[in-house]
Enzyme design. Structure first.
Site, short mmCIF file in Angstrom:
data_model
loop_
_atom_site.label_atom_id
_atom_site.label_comp_id
_atom_site.label_asym_id
_atom_site.label_seq_id
_atom_site.Cartn_x
_atom_site.Cartn_y
_atom_site.Cartn_z
N SER A 150 0.67 -1.25 -0.02
CA SER A 150 0.06 0.12 -0.07
C SER A 150 1.10 1.34 0.09
O SER A 150 2.04 1.32 0.56
CB SER A 150 -0.92 -0.08 1.37
OG SER A 150 -1.64 1.23 1.33
N TYR A 163 -3.58 -1.62 9.71
CA TYR A 163 -3.54 -2.28 8.33
C TYR A 163 -1.96 -1.93 7.69
O TYR A 163 -1.43 -2.41 7.14
CB TYR A 163 -4.66 -1.61 7.50
CG TYR A 163 -4.46 -1.65 6.21
CD1 TYR A 163 -4.77 -3.06 5.69
CD2 TYR A 163 -4.01 -0.80 5.20
CE1 TYR A 163 -4.88 -3.17 4.14
CE2 TYR A 163 -4.03 -0.90 3.99
CZ TYR A 163 -4.34 -2.09 3.45
OH TYR A 163 -4.17 -2.22 2.08
#
Length: 258
Positions: A150, A163
């Site tokens: 990410s 996350y």
């Protein structure tokens, strides 16, 4: 003269391959000639639908079921993969592994529970680690590992802190594996999406948030799963044989400036 398909004769496994980015990756690899194992954890219907879409496009694919984030998940996945691959009358082994499956924890640190934290790391970090570990004997020399990371690992974004920590750990796994597996000709890279149009982000249903995320890109739009899949297909190909240990920004230029 017809150009050979980029992944012809190769076998690929895409975790979380039935929806969102994983679905786009599965379809792209199959379109380029790979036999694709479409892994799913819970949604068998989505996996079957993805397989049928691939077959309708002239590709080859099969579903593989294994719940991730539970004890023995990697062994369960590989057992299912081996069985399903044999049913395809395909040679045993693997050429491309895409670690895509993941879950989000859309909470700031004050609201993350221990269960949230443990579950996120179990699915997003522990599962890929042991999938790779258990799969090394199946992965052919010259193979490819692609970890879906990410862009949030490169900036401070407190609303998804747990996350993002899981993805940062995955980035280190990429570095370590790239060095360890280099002598076998295996490349390992992280592909890092930004704000992407998938079901994993329910806040995209809110117009104000959707517009803010779209405007964060220099292109003024959200990413499409196909935008990510195209990059994955490249780094999984022989064309990217000299690219390894890299973190590849596929965010559409998010956070390039103020």
């Amino acid at each position: 003269m017809t150009t050979p398909l980029r992944h012809a004769g190769r076998t690929a496994l895409v975790t979380g391959g039935s929806r969102g980015i994983g679905r786009a990756v599965s379809r792209r690899l199959a379109r380029e000639g790979a036999l694709v194992a479409v892994h799913y954890g819970h949604d068998a219907e989505a996996a079957e639908r993805t397989v049928k879409e691939i077959e309708a496009d002239g590709g080859r694919a099969f579903p593989v079921h294994a719940e991730l984030g539970v004890p023995g998940d990697a062994d369960t996945l590989w057992t299912a993969f081996d069985r399903a691959l044999a049913a395809q009358d395909a040679a045993p082994g693997l050429d491309i592994l895409v670690n895509n499956a993941g879950i989000t924890v859309p909470r700031t640190i004050a609201n993350v529970t221990e269960d949230d934290y443990d579950r996120a790391f179990a699915v997003n970090t522990k599962a890929p680690f042991f999938i790779v570990q258990r799969g090394l004997g199946r992965l052919r020399d010259g193979g490819r590992i692609v970890n879906i990371s990410s862009v949030a690992t490169r900036v401070a974004f407190p609303p998804i802190i747990a996350y993002t920590m899981t993805k940062a750990a995955l980035d280190y796994l990429t570095l370590a594996l790239a060095q360890e597996l280099g002598p076998r000709g295996i490349t390992v890279n992280s592909v890092a999406p930004g704000y992407t149009e998938t079901e994993i982000n329910p806040t995209l249903a809110i117009p104000e948030i959707r517009q803010r995320y779209a405007s964060a890109s220099v292109f003024g739009r959200l990413g499409a799963p196909a935008d990510i899949a195209d990059v994955v297909s490249f780094v999984a190909s022989d064309e990217a044989r000299w690219v390894t240990g890299q973190w590849i920004d596929t965010s559409g230029g998010v956070h390039l400036g103020p």
